[in-house]
Design an enzyme around this catalytic site. Structure first.
Site: not given
Ligand code: GAR
Length: 210
Positions: A12, A65, A91, A107, A109, A174
């Site tokens: 999170g 799903r 998911r 989203n 990524h 991010e």
């Molecule tokens: C983040 O790096 C996000 O970009 C990635 O998971 C991590 C979650 O971290 N998302 C994906 O890979 C989506 N397929 P967080 O829970 O600390 O935000």
């Protein structure tokens, strides 16, 4: 203010960046609820510590799903969500669900799409020897990681990088672009037109490369 639901599966940290940004009075959207598909997600406690309501929707308690996505849609309606932010939500969502939220669901990524869709993006970038890597915020469409791009940040790949060191450099970006992109979407300044995103005006300068 319009209401955003943040969907998580784990740590999170992106969720926290959205909660922190939204705590500013001039931020155009409220983080109304955090929803996790995993009861053990660490992000749930972090959201609660910020007095954000949380919901858990365990995907293992749903037959398939379609059943999970129907339950998720019901929770989002109940919470009167205007926008949905996937923040480390690991998911796949059904096309039917995605179509209901198209234009209102985004989203983050951990790669410069359209490169490195899917998982293990930092490992794969290092294996390929790319010199620039980064992160992307995009609108969610039924096909995974291909929706119209709203904002990206690039970081250099440095000598001696490991997936962890590179991932940490990307994650820091991010946390910059996700709140900035949600702001653009919530203000109606980033919209899908003809499969791409039209952006009225950029909020932040792209980070400089070293
Ligand atoms: C983040 O790096 C996000 O970009 C990635 O998971 C991590 C979650 O971290 N998302 C994906 O890979 C989506 N397929 P967080 O829970 O600390 O935000």
């Amino acid at each position: 203010k319009p209401r955003a639901a943040v969907l998580i599966s784990g740590r999170g940290s992106n969720m926290m960046s959205l909660i922190e940004a939204a705590s500013a009075p001039d931020y155009p959207v409220e983080i109304a609820v955090v929803i996790s598909n995993r009861p053990e997600a660490h992000g749930l406690a972090r959201a609660q510590a910020c007095n954000i309501p949380t919901r858990t929707l365990d995907h293992k308690a749903h037959a398939d799903r379609a059943a999970f996505d129907a339950a998720l849609h019901a929770v989002l309606e109940e919470e009167q969500a205007d926008f949905v932010c996937l923040a480390g939500f690991m998911r796949l969502l059904t096309a039917g669900f995605v179509e209901k939220w198209q234009g209102r669901m985004i989203n983050i990524h951990p790669a410069l799409l359209p490169s490195y869709k899917g998982l293990h993006t930092h490992e794969r970038a290092l294996a390929d020897g790319v010199k620039i890597h980064g992160a992307t915020v995009h609108f969610v469409t039924p096909e995974m990681d291909v929706g119209p791009i709203i904002m990206q940040a690039a970081v250099p790949v440095l000598e001696g990088d490991t997936p962890d060191s590179l991932g940490a450099r990307v994650l820091a970006q991010e946390h910059v672009i996700y709140p900035a992109a949600l702001r653009l979407v919530a203000e109606g300044r980033a919209r899908i037109t003809e499969g791409r995103v039209a952006i009225d005006e950029f909020e932040i300068a792209p980070p400089a490369l070293v």
